[in-house]
Design a protein around this motif. Structure first.
Motif, PDB file in Angstrom:
ATOM      1  N   ASP A  86     -23.411 -36.991  53.699  1.00  0.00           N
ATOM      2  CA  ASP A  86     -24.749 -35.863  53.701  1.00  0.00           C
ATOM      3  C   ASP A  86     -23.794 -34.419  53.655  1.00  0.00           C
ATOM      4  O   ASP A  86     -22.559 -34.284  53.845  1.00  0.00           O
ATOM      5  N   GLY A  87     -24.628 -33.578  53.758  1.00  0.00           N
ATOM      6  CA  GLY A  87     -24.042 -32.161  53.753  1.00  0.00           C
ATOM      7  C   GLY A  87     -23.647 -31.645  52.267  1.00  0.00           C
ATOM      8  O   GLY A  87     -23.440 -32.344  51.492  1.00  0.00           O
ATOM      9  N   PRO A  88     -23.170 -30.466  52.557  1.00  0.00           N
ATOM     10  CA  PRO A  88     -22.664 -29.720  51.164  1.00  0.00           C
ATOM     11  C   PRO A  88     -21.306 -30.523  50.773  1.00  0.00           C
ATOM     12  O   PRO A  88     -20.698 -30.845  51.680  1.00  0.00           O
ATOM     13  N   LYS A  89     -21.391 -30.898  49.414  1.00  0.00           N
ATOM     14  CA  LYS A  89     -20.029 -31.410  48.848  1.00  0.00           C
ATOM     15  C   LYS A  89     -19.404 -30.515  47.756  1.00  0.00           C
ATOM     16  O   LYS A  89     -20.160 -29.912  46.978  1.00  0.00           O
ATOM     17  N   VAL A 146     -15.631 -24.517  57.297  1.00  0.00           N
ATOM     18  CA  VAL A 146     -14.831 -25.611  57.226  1.00  0.00           C
ATOM     19  C   VAL A 146     -14.877 -26.331  56.074  1.00  0.00           C
ATOM     20  O   VAL A 146     -15.865 -27.233  56.193  1.00  0.00           O
ATOM     21  N   VAL A 147     -13.932 -26.648  55.033  1.00  0.00           N
ATOM     22  CA  VAL A 147     -13.987 -27.518  54.169  1.00  0.00           C
ATOM     23  C   VAL A 147     -13.095 -28.587  54.322  1.00  0.00           C
ATOM     24  O   VAL A 147     -11.842 -28.537  54.475  1.00  0.00           O
ATOM     25  N   ALA A 202     -12.199 -43.215  51.654  1.00  0.00           N
ATOM     26  CA  ALA A 202     -12.359 -42.051  51.506  1.00  0.00           C
ATOM     27  C   ALA A 202     -13.790 -41.467  52.065  1.00  0.00           C
ATOM     28  O   ALA A 202     -14.084 -40.446  52.746  1.00  0.00           O
ATOM     29  N   LEU A 203     -14.907 -42.299  51.763  1.00  0.00           N
ATOM     30  CA  LEU A 203     -16.229 -42.131  52.112  1.00  0.00           C
ATOM     31  C   LEU A 203     -16.098 -42.336  53.777  1.00  0.00           C
ATOM     32  O   LEU A 203     -16.886 -41.374  54.342  1.00  0.00           O
ATOM     33  N   ARG A 204     -15.568 -43.134  54.427  1.00  0.00           N
ATOM     34  CA  ARG A 204     -15.595 -43.297  55.940  1.00  0.00           C
ATOM     35  C   ARG A 204     -14.853 -41.904  56.613  1.00  0.00           C
ATOM     36  O   ARG A 204     -15.400 -41.250  57.513  1.00  0.00           O
ATOM     37  N   ARG A 205     -13.782 -41.487  55.776  1.00  0.00           N
ATOM     38  CA  ARG A 205     -13.176 -40.105  56.366  1.00  0.00           C
ATOM     39  C   ARG A 205     -14.279 -39.216  56.174  1.00  0.00           C
ATOM     40  O   ARG A 205     -14.389 -38.298  57.035  1.00  0.00           O
ATOM     41  N   CYS A 206     -15.016 -38.973  55.215  1.00  0.00           N
ATOM     42  CA  CYS A 206     -15.792 -37.714  54.598  1.00  0.00           C
ATOM     43  C   CYS A 206     -16.961 -37.792  55.689  1.00  0.00           C
ATOM     44  O   CYS A 206     -17.427 -36.815  56.149  1.00  0.00           O
ATOM     45  N   ALA A 207     -17.562 -38.908  56.179  1.00  0.00           N
ATOM     46  CA  ALA A 207     -18.701 -39.103  57.184  1.00  0.00           C
ATOM     47  C   ALA A 207     -17.951 -38.498  58.502  1.00  0.00           C
ATOM     48  O   ALA A 207     -18.838 -38.000  59.398  1.00  0.00           O
ATOM     49  N   GLY A 215     -18.037 -31.855  62.575  1.00  0.00           N
ATOM     50  CA  GLY A 215     -18.301 -30.463  62.393  1.00  0.00           C
ATOM     51  C   GLY A 215     -18.182 -29.974  61.091  1.00  0.00           C
ATOM     52  O   GLY A 215     -18.195 -28.647  61.012  1.00  0.00           O
ATOM     53  N   ALA A 216     -17.464 -30.770  60.284  1.00  0.00           N
ATOM     54  CA  ALA A 216     -17.042 -29.925  58.804  1.00  0.00           C
ATOM     55  C   ALA A 216     -18.359 -29.361  58.284  1.00  0.00           C
ATOM     56  O   ALA A 216     -19.317 -30.225  58.120  1.00  0.00           O
ATOM     57  N   ASP A 217     -18.197 -28.350  57.624  1.00  0.00           N
ATOM     58  CA  ASP A 217     -19.410 -27.695  57.034  1.00  0.00           C
ATOM     59  C   ASP A 217     -19.542 -28.109  55.624  1.00  0.00           C
ATOM     60  O   ASP A 217     -20.717 -28.515  54.892  1.00  0.00           O
ATOM     61  N   VAL A 218     -18.313 -28.521  55.016  1.00  0.00           N
ATOM     62  CA  VAL A 218     -18.277 -29.120  53.442  1.00  0.00           C
ATOM     63  C   VAL A 218     -17.345 -30.195  53.301  1.00  0.00           C
ATOM     64  O   VAL A 218     -16.427 -30.133  53.999  1.00  0.00           O
ATOM     65  N   THR A 219     -17.708 -31.423  52.691  1.00  0.00           N
ATOM     66  CA  THR A 219     -16.683 -32.261  52.672  1.00  0.00           C
ATOM     67  C   THR A 219     -16.278 -32.243  50.929  1.00  0.00           C
ATOM     68  O   THR A 219     -17.053 -31.718  50.140  1.00  0.00           O
ATOM     69  N   PHE A 220     -15.037 -32.756  50.913  1.00  0.00           N
ATOM     70  CA  PHE A 220     -14.541 -32.660  49.408  1.00  0.00           C
ATOM     71  C   PHE A 220     -13.685 -33.909  49.432  1.00  0.00           C
ATOM     72  O   PHE A 220     -12.583 -34.111  49.906  1.00  0.00           O
TER      73      PHE A 220
END
Length: 306
Positions: free
Chosen positions: A222-225, A173-174, A188-193, A199-204
């Motif tokens: 954190d995590g893949p971006k 899930v991206v 935007a950063l708040r939403r990505c966190a 449970g999102a695997d990747v953030t964009f």
């Protein structure tokens, strides 16, 4: 880092799924370059060029159907394109599908993720724009409220986990946010966190406007971006080595193939209009190989009556 590969048993052998291949790439410290495709031919070209992952571009699919990327193409049309693309990837190259806004409420999001997974997509991207969405580098967009955005991603992750329990394949899930363009970097950063928390695997984070914004995103979440390297878009185009040093995991090139092909086809049409044969055409034998004739003839020979 040890990675547990998800595998499906087939005919007594263990076959690694496309989603497992994608998860292995995401676990690596190296950046993966991800040219985007929009039909079976462009998918084959990406795979033949030895890239390890591709992405079905919503912009590209819309364009190939004669529309701009403003969600005039339906979920059914996008799913049909995904099925065509995955079928064209003969060596199992993972493909992430553009799931847009999920095409409705949380239950629609779950259906979108499940549908793409069923046709073999290794991952699905879901975003927080209002519907109808539009290309993230065009005019000002709108995003849904924070809670609704997080709910979309939670539903996508639920669909992923439910699919895994039944099939043994776990699509990635991206989670994309366009909030930077309309609500600012902090939101935007708040939403990505928050996407990571559910449970999102990747953030964009779409359309960072400066290198400093890109660096802050990588340092904060954190995590893949995923970095979106759209030539002529709002985000600075950086070399892969710099993106990797920042902390990006995937570098998407969403319109490179589409832009190159439009330019080449327009030039060829201008030559034809002037009564000339366009130069630099792909030789016919090479064209036949690119679309799969050589592979077809080899298979055909296996079934000829001797």
């Amino acid at each position: 880092m040890l990675v547990l590969l998800i595998a499906a048993r087939c005919g007594g052998a263990m076959t690694v799924t496309a989603s497992a291949r994608l998860r292995t790439l995401l676990a690596s410290e190296k950046l993966s370059l991800m040219p985007c495709c929009f039909d079976g031919l462009t998918a084959r070209l990406v795979e033949d060029a030895a890239f390890n992952v591709t992405f079905m571009s919503g912009f590209g699919v819309s364009a190939s159907r004669g529309y701009p990327d403003v969600q005039l193409t339906s979920y059914g049309e996008m799913l049909n394109s995904a099925q065509t693309i995955v079928a064209a990837l003969r060596r199992g190259t993972p493909c992430i599908a553009d799931g847009d806004t999920g095409y409705g409420n949380a239950l629609n999001v779950k259906r979108t993720v499940r549908g793409y997974a069923q046709v073999g997509c290794a991952g699905v991207m879901i975003e927080d724009q209002v519907s109808p969405k539009r290309c993230g580098h065009t005019r000002v967009k709108g995003v849904v409220e924070f809670d609704e955005a997080v709910t979309r991603i939670r539903a996508a992750c639920d669909a992923r986990d439910e699919f895994f329990k039944v099939t043994g394949s776990k699509p990635v899930v991206v989670a994309r946010t366009d909030a930077n363009s309309v609500a600012g970097l902090d939101e935007a950063l708040r939403r990505c966190a928050a996407f990571r928390e559910v449970g999102a695997d990747v953030t964009f984070m779409e359309a960072p406007k400066t290198v400093d914004e890109m660096r802050r995103y990588c340092a904060t979440v954190d995590g893949p971006k995923l970095a979106n390297m759209l030539e002529g878009g709002a985000t600075p185009i950086l070399p892969p080595s710099e993106l990797e040093d920042m902390g990006y995991t995937l570098a998407a090139y969403p319109l490179t193939l589409l832009s190159a092909s439009v330019n080449a086809m327009a030039a060829a049409l201008a030559d034809l209009r002037g009564g000339e044969t366009p130069p630099n055409l792909t030789p016919f034998p090479d064209l036949c190989e690119a679309v799969g004739f050589d592979e077809y003839w080899q298979e055909d020979d296996r079934y000829l009556f001797k």
